[in-house]
Write an enzyme that holds these catalytic residues in place. Structure first.
Site, PDB file in Angstrom:
ATOM      1  N   GLY A  88       0.830  -1.194   0.000  1.00 27.02           N
ATOM      2  CA  GLY A  88       0.000   0.000   0.000  1.00 27.02           C
ATOM      3  C   GLY A  88       0.866   1.246   0.000  1.00 27.02           C
ATOM      4  N   ARG A 119      16.524  12.268   0.024  1.00 27.83           N
ATOM      5  CA  ARG A 119      15.763  12.635  -1.174  1.00 27.83           C
ATOM      6  C   ARG A 119      14.392  11.970  -1.122  1.00 27.83           C
ATOM      7  NH1 ARG A 119      18.992  11.329  -6.138  1.00 27.83           N
ATOM      8  NH2 ARG A 119      19.354  13.575  -6.243  1.00 27.83           N
ATOM      9  N   ASN A 163       9.158  10.219  -4.332  1.00 32.21           N
ATOM     10  CA  ASN A 163       7.855  10.565  -4.899  1.00 32.21           C
ATOM     11  C   ASN A 163       7.063  11.289  -3.811  1.00 32.21           C
ATOM     12  OD1 ASN A 163       5.167  10.613  -5.722  1.00 32.21           O
ATOM     13  ND2 ASN A 163       5.273   8.598  -6.710  1.00 32.21           N
ATOM     14  N   GLY A 181       8.559   5.761   5.871  1.00 31.66           N
ATOM     15  CA  GLY A 181       7.274   5.168   6.225  1.00 31.66           C
ATOM     16  C   GLY A 181       7.079   4.949   7.712  1.00 31.66           C
ATOM     17  N   GLU A 182       8.173   4.825   8.437  1.00 25.83           N
ATOM     18  CA  GLU A 182       8.056   4.634   9.889  1.00 25.83           C
ATOM     19  C   GLU A 182       8.384   5.913  10.649  1.00 25.83           C
ATOM     20  OE1 GLU A 182       8.635  -0.127  10.209  1.00 25.83           O
ATOM     21  OE2 GLU A 182      10.402   1.063  10.612  1.00 25.83           O
TER      22      GLU A 182
END
Ligand code: MOS
Length: 734
Positions: free
Chosen positions: A470, A617, A620, A693-694
Site C-alpha cells: 500500500g 531525497r 515521490n 514510512g516509519e
C-alpha cells in the site's frame, strides 16, 4: 553492485521522473477492484476448498483430546486437520510462538485445528462443532505483575548502552526529572486480513498470500515443511496493509498448506479479526522510566532510559530505548532493556518497532524537562541537537537536519501562538493547546536484487520479489527504472511479490523504498552495459535519454537495440562490510499538533497536525506524503485510543475486533500536512533517499500528549490518553 562510499552523481540525479509527484500506477487497479487480494485470487488454482481455523480457547496448557467426528460429519466438509497429528512445525528465526502442531498451547487462539469444506459457511459452521478437551495451566498475563521478574536483555553486536558516567552526572545536575510512562499493546489493524490459498503439485508448494517479506517467508516455509527452495513459491502482488504484522508467514500459511495436502485440493483461508489480534503478533506493552539531568541553561548532561516489555519465552523485547543513545547530545547516557515473561500472544515488530513506543515516553519527558527549565520545548530540543553519535563521538550522522525540521515546523505551524502557560487558552467550552515532539528513526541498509528486461517492443520489465503493501513500491520502482533507462514511465512494467524473482529488501523497517529502488537501479545499470555491448558502443560516453542510446553523433532507439532478441540483466545492491558503521544514517521529524479539549466532557479533538520530515531525497512526494499521513494517523491512534486490553485472568486481548480496538478515521483529524526537507543523502544509496514510512509515526503520540497537557494542564503518562484519566482534574469551565 557493491556500495562502499557515498554516491557520486548518477542517472537518478537527473530527477526527470524520480522525485516528481506521481500518482500510483496501481491506483486504477485498486480503485476498480482489479488488484486482487490474497483471498480473492479465484483464478490461480482450480477447485479451491475453504478452510476455517479453530483457535485455542485457553492461553496456556495442553490439549488432551480433539473430537472432530461431529465436524467431519457436517454438511460439505471435505477434511480436517488436528494439531495433535503433527509435531510443532519448525519456526523461522524471527518468530517465537508455535504456529501449528503438538499438544502444547502457548497462547490464546493458537491454531489447533482446521476444518475444510466446499464453502466458507460450511467450514465455519463445522468448525463450531469441534470439541476440545484442555488441561489448562496457570499463566502470567499481566506485565505489571511480571515486571519485577524482568531480566536485562544483552546488547546486540555493536550496540552501545552506556557512555560516560550517568549516575554521577545525574546526581550533580542542576535540574532533573525522573518519570515513568506506560504504553499499551497495539494491534497492526491492517485492513486486509492474513489470508492464503495453498496448493501442492508434484511435491511443490505454492502459496498465494499477503506478505511483506517474500524472501523470509520462503525461507520459513522451506524450514517448516522440509522443502528445498525450488519446491516453494510465494506470490503476494497486492497487499492491503501490513505494518509489521505480515513480516512473517503466520498460521494461515502453515495450516492452509497442511490442509491442502490433507484434502488433495487447493485450500484457501483467512484469519478473522479476533484471530488477527490473538493468533498473530502485536506491539508489546511497555513500562518505561526516563531520567534527564541538565544544566540551568538547558544543556542536557545525563539521560537514562529503561524499558520493560513482556513476551513469550525466547521472544524479543520491544527495543524502546534504541533512539535514546542517538537523539540528543549528552556526555552521559545509560539505557537498559528488560524483558519479562508473559503468556500472551507473540509480541513482535509493528511500525517503527522500538522508536514508536520509545518516543511516546522520551518526547513527553523532553516536554516535562523543558517546562521545568522554563524553556520553550522547540528551543530546548534545538539546544541539545548533536551532529555525532554521542556514544561514539568520532562517528557523524550522514545527514541530520533535525534543527531545520523544528524551525520550519515552528514557523509553518504558528508555534509562536502557543500559550506558554498550560490551560490558559479557551474558545468557549474548548480548552486549546499546542504540542510538539521530535521524531527519529534509523535508515537501514539491506541488500536488494532485481531482474530487468528490455523487451523487443522497447518496454522495460522489472521483476523483483519486493512487495507493495500500500506504500507505492510499484510506482517508485517504475520511476527508478524509467529515469535510469531514459524511457517514459508508461514504458516500464513492474511485477512484484513473487518468490521466483530475485530477492529484494522486502517491506519492513522503512527500508523497502530506498533499498528496493537501489537494487532496481543496479540491475538497470547492468542492462545498460549489456545493451552497449551488443551495439558495440563505448560505454563511457553513452547516455540513455528519450528512449535512445546516444554516443557522440550516433543514436539508436532501445527498440532497435533488441531487434535480434531481448536482453535481460539481473543485479542488486549490496553494501560493503563495515560501510554502515562509517556514518550514522537516521531520519528526523518535527511533529506539531493542536488539540481542543471539551472542558465539560473531556473529549479531545485533534484540530491540525504538521510533520516536517528529514529523510533524504524524496523519491515521490505523493506516495511519501501518504506514508507520513498514514503514520501520523496511527500516532494519533496510539495517543488517544489504541490499546489492546488484556484479560489478566484468562490471558487474551479482549477488544479483538475493530469495534473494540478503535483506530482513528478521517473525521478524527481534519487537517494534516507534511513538509519534506528533501535533503539529498549520498551516504545512503545511489538513490540518496532514506526511509520515511516509519519516521511518520515516531514522536506523533507524544506531540498529541504534550498538546493535551498544554490545553488542560493535566499531565498523563499512561497511554492512551483517554478522558477518564483527566476528566476529574480539568480546570472548571468559566
Ligand atoms: Mo515494519 S514493523 O518492519 O513492517
Amino acid at each position: 553492485m557493491e556500495f562502499s562510499a557515498p554516491s557520486p552523481d548518477n542517472a537518478i540525479d537527473q530527477l526527470k521522473i524520480v522525485g516528481k509527484p506521481t500518482t500510483r500506477i496501481d491506483g486504477p487497479l485498486k480503485t476498480t477492484g482489479s488488484a486482487p487480494y490474497a483471498y480473492e485470487r479465484h483464478d490461480v488454482a482450480a477447485d479451491q476448498a475453504y478452510g476455517f481455523i479453530v483457535g485455542a480457547a485457553i492461553a496456556k496448557g495442553t490439549i488432551k483430546a480433539i473430537d472432530l467426528r461431529e465436524a467431519r460429519a457436517a454438511a460439505g466438509v471435505i477434511g480436517t486437520v488436528s494439531t495433535l497429528d503433527y509435531s510443532p512445525l519448525a519456526l523461522g528465526p524471527m518468530n517465537t510462538a508455535n504456529l501449528f502442531g503438538g499438544a502444547k498451547v502457548e497462547h490464546y487462539h493458537q491454531a489447533i485445528a482446521v476444518v475444510v469444506a466446499e464453502t466458507f459457511e460450511q467450514a465455519r459452521a463445522a468448525a463450531a462443532l469441534v470439541r476440545v478437551d484442555y488441561a489448562r495451566s496457570e499463566g502470567e498475563y499481566s506485565l505489571d505483575r511480571a515486571a519485577h521478574t524482568a531480566v536485562s536483555v544483552p546488547p546486540e553486536e555493536g550496540e552501545r548502552r552506556a557512555v560516560g558516567d550517568f549516575p554521577s552526572a545525574f546526581a550533580q545536575a542542576a535540574v532533573t526529572i525522573d518519570r515513568e510512562y506506560t504504553t499499551p499493546g497495539h494491534s497492526h489493524a491492517m485492513m486486509e486480513p492474513h489470508a492464503t490459498i495453498a496448493a501442492w503439485e508434484k511435491g511443490r508448494l505454492t502459496v498465494w498470500t499477503s506478505n511483506q517479506m517474500i524472501g523470509w517467508g520462503k525461507r520459513d516455509l522451506c524450514k517448516a515443511f522440509g522443502l528445498k527452495p525450488n519446491q516453494v513459491r510465494i506470490d503476494s502482488p497486492y497487499i492491503g496493509g501490513g505494518f509489521g504484522g505480515k513480516l512473517f508467514v503466520r498460521s494461515d500459511v502453515m495450516v492452509a498448506a497442511l490442509a491442502a495436502r490433507v484434502v488433495g485440493r487447493p485450500v484457501k483461508l483467512a484469519l478473522h479479526r479476533p484471530l488477527i489480534i490473538n493468533n498473530t503478533t502485536h506491539r508489546a506493552a511497555t513500562r518505561q522510566r526516563i531520567r534527564i539531568g541538565a544544566e540551568r541553561s538547558g544543556k542536557i548532561v545525563a539521560i537514562a532510559h529503561d524499558s520493560i516489555s513482556g513476551n513469550l519465552p525466547n521472544g524479543k523485547p520491544e527495543r524502546s530505548v534504541q533512539q535514546t543513545t542517538l537523539f540528543y547530545g549528552s556526555a552521559n547516557v545509560a539505557v537498559d532493556l528488560r524483558m519479562a515473561q508473559v503468556d500472551l500472544p507473540e509480541a513482535n515488530a509493528m511500525r517503527a518497532p522500538g522508536e514508536a513506543p520509545g518516543l511516546m515516553a522520551l518526547e513527553i519527558a523532553m516536554d516535562e524537562m523543558a517546562e521545568k527549565l522554563g524553556l520553550d520545548p522547540v528551543v530546548f530540543r534545538i539546544m541539545n541537537d548533536t551532529q555525532v553519535d554521542p556514544t561514539k563521538p568520532d562517528r557523524h550522522f550522514s545527514e541530520r537536519n533535525f534543527v531545520e525540521c523544528l524551525r520550519t515546523g515552528a514557523e509553518r505551524f504558528g508555534w509562536s501562538d502557543r500559550p506558554a502557560k498550560p490551560a490558559s487558552r479557551r474558545e468557549g467550552r474548548w480548552l486549546i493547546g499546542m504540542g510538539m515532539a521530535g521524531g527519529f528513526r534509523n535508515n537501514q541498509l539491506q541488500p536488494s536484487a532485481a531482474r530487468v528486461r528490455l523487451r523487443r517492443d522497447g518496454k522495460i520489465i522489472v521483476e523483483t520479489d519486493m512487495t507493495d503493501i500500500g506504500t507505492g513500491s510499484y510506482t517508485i520502482i517504475a520511476q527508478t527504472a524509467a529515469e535510469t533507462m531514459g524511457v517514459k514511465l508508461t514504458d516500464v512494467v513492474v511485477v512484484l511479490g513473487d518468490s521466483d524473482f530475485p530477492v529484494s529488501a522486502g517491506s519492513g523497517g522503512q527500508f523497502g523504498a530506498v533499498n528496493s529502488t537501489s537494487g532496481v537501479y543496479a540491475a538497470c545499470i547492468k542492462l545498460q552495459s549489456l545493451i552497449l555491448e551488443r551495439l558495440g558502443f563505448d560505454s563511457a560516453d553513452a547516455t540513455f535519454v528519450n528512449g535512445k542510446i546516444q554516443v557522440g553523433s550516433r543514436s539508436v532507439t532501445l527498440k532497435e537495440a533488441v531487434q535480434s532478441g531481448e536482453l535481460l540483466a539481473e543485479d542488486g545492491i549490496v553494501y560493503a562490510k563495515g560501510y554502515e558503521e562509517r556514518a550514522q544514517q537516521s531520519t528526523f521529524a518535527g511533529h506539531f499538533v493542536e488539540v481542543a479539549v471539551d472542558s465539560f466532557t473531556g473529549e479531545t479533538h485533534i484540530r491540525r497536525m504538521l510533520a516536517v520530515c528529514d529523510a533524504g531525497r524524496i523519491l515521490n512526494p505523493i506516495t511519501a506524503r501518504s506514508q507520513v499521513i498514514g503514520a501520523m494517523t496511527m500516532g494519533a491512534g496510539a495517543a488517544l485510543m489504541e490499546e489492546l486490553v488484556v484479560d489478566t485472568r484468562f490471558g487474551f486481548f479482549v477488544n479483538h475486533d475493530l469495534a473494540g480496538y478503535e483506530v482513528p478515521v478521517h473525521a478524527d483529524i481534519p487537517h494534516q500536512e507534511v513538509i519534506f526537507l528533501n535533503k539529498v543523502d549520498p551516504w545512503s544509496t545511489p538513490m540518496k533517499a532514506k526511509g520515511v514510512g516509519e519516521l511518520g509515526i515516531c514522536g506523533v503520540a507524544a506531540a498529541v500528549a504534550n498538546a493535551v497537557y498544554n490545553a488542560t494542564g493535566v499531565r498523563i503518562r499512561d497511554y492512551p490518553i483517554t478522558l477518564d484519566k483527566y476528566l476529574a482534574n480539568l480546570p472548571r469551565p468559566d
